[in-house]
Design a protein around this motif. Sequence first.
Motif, PDB file in Angstrom:
ATOM      1  N   LEU A  64      41.859  33.300  50.613  1.00  0.00           N
ATOM      2  CA  LEU A  64      40.828  33.682  49.653  1.00  0.00           C
ATOM      3  C   LEU A  64      39.933  34.739  50.281  1.00  0.00           C
ATOM      4  O   LEU A  64      39.594  34.657  51.463  1.00  0.00           O
ATOM      5  CB  LEU A  64      39.980  32.476  49.249  1.00  0.00           C
ATOM      6  CG  LEU A  64      40.663  31.358  48.454  1.00  0.00           C
ATOM      7  CD1 LEU A  64      39.690  30.216  48.218  1.00  0.00           C
ATOM      8  CD2 LEU A  64      41.203  31.876  47.128  1.00  0.00           C
ATOM      9  N   ASP A  65      39.532  35.726  49.470  1.00  0.00           N
ATOM     10  CA  ASP A  65      38.610  36.740  49.972  1.00  0.00           C
ATOM     11  C   ASP A  65      37.198  36.446  49.481  1.00  0.00           C
ATOM     12  O   ASP A  65      36.951  35.477  48.752  1.00  0.00           O
ATOM     13  CB  ASP A  65      39.063  38.148  49.566  1.00  0.00           C
ATOM     14  CG  ASP A  65      39.162  38.333  48.051  1.00  0.00           C
ATOM     15  OD1 ASP A  65      38.428  37.646  47.310  1.00  0.00           O
ATOM     16  OD2 ASP A  65      39.965  39.178  47.605  1.00  0.00           O
ATOM     17  N   GLY A  66      36.260  37.293  49.871  1.00  0.00           N
ATOM     18  CA  GLY A  66      34.868  37.069  49.520  1.00  0.00           C
ATOM     19  C   GLY A  66      34.616  37.068  48.025  1.00  0.00           C
ATOM     20  O   GLY A  66      33.821  36.270  47.517  1.00  0.00           O
ATOM     21  N   GLN A  67      35.289  37.961  47.286  1.00  0.00           N
ATOM     22  CA  GLN A  67      35.094  38.022  45.840  1.00  0.00           C
ATOM     23  C   GLN A  67      35.583  36.748  45.161  1.00  0.00           C
ATOM     24  O   GLN A  67      34.945  36.244  44.229  1.00  0.00           O
ATOM     25  CB  GLN A  67      35.826  39.236  45.270  1.00  0.00           C
ATOM     26  CG  GLN A  67      35.186  40.571  45.634  1.00  0.00           C
ATOM     27  CD  GLN A  67      35.889  41.737  44.970  1.00  0.00           C
ATOM     28  OE1 GLN A  67      37.065  41.648  44.628  1.00  0.00           O
ATOM     29  NE2 GLN A  67      35.173  42.833  44.784  1.00  0.00           N
ATOM     30  N   GLN A  68      36.707  36.225  45.617  1.00  0.00           N
ATOM     31  CA  GLN A  68      37.228  34.996  45.021  1.00  0.00           C
ATOM     32  C   GLN A  68      36.317  33.807  45.327  1.00  0.00           C
ATOM     33  O   GLN A  68      36.068  32.967  44.458  1.00  0.00           O
ATOM     34  CB  GLN A  68      38.649  34.742  45.532  1.00  0.00           C
ATOM     35  CG  GLN A  68      39.666  35.745  44.999  1.00  0.00           C
ATOM     36  CD  GLN A  68      41.011  35.626  45.684  1.00  0.00           C
ATOM     37  OE1 GLN A  68      41.089  35.425  46.898  1.00  0.00           O
ATOM     38  NE2 GLN A  68      42.084  35.744  44.917  1.00  0.00           N
TER      39      GLN A  68
END
Length: 237
Positions: A64-68
């Motif tokens: 998972l990235d920061g936006q998710q």
Amino acid sequence: MQTLPNSLPAQVTFKGSPEGLRLILPVELPWDEIVLQLQHRLNAGERLWQGGASVVLEVGDRLLDGQQLTALDEALAGQQLHLMRVRTGRRQTAVAAAVAGFSVDQPEKKAPQEGEKSPEVVQVEPLYVQTTLRSGMCLAHPGTIVVVGDVNPGAELIADGDILVWGTLRGMAHAGARGNTRALIFALRLRPTQLRIAERVARAPDEVPAQPQPEVAFIQDNTIHIAVTTEFARRRN
């Protein structure tokens, strides 16, 4: 508005626990379906929680990235739920979560089998985070933790390996958390509320050096000592 068929078992699940509400995301589901199922669970009326409850997000090896992570946080906030901690097996997800301001847990290393190396030998890659840890944040990692930034009072670092802070350490740091007495705690400015190495506990001296220098905490004669890094290097040579 798209809805989930009744015949489709909900794989995004909430479970109650003593540490808070656990939100479990299956690794195999596409992101769009994760979002859809989460919305369904939040709006379905199957309330296992009260407003203001804390949430521990468990994602396993899902990346998972920061936006998710922010999207998940906002969806939970819409139901007055607070995402506090991310439990992940992926370093990239751990870094993204820490930078976004969430506490992070990574799974502990499995106990060594017969014939394997000593548990004091940490073979997990370091967790490298470039951020400032605020009060209430906690990073737990089964290897070495490297923080480029400050660790504020009320923040915690827990590592099975060493802890290196390229900034001021004012929070709590626990290195060698699974018993590694050779673990070290290093900081450009060492002003912790508490230091722990293996089972030993100490705090920074009351006297503050007139000219701050990088310092390292280590165990010697079963006691935690603090030394300027140059002096520590001479002792080890």
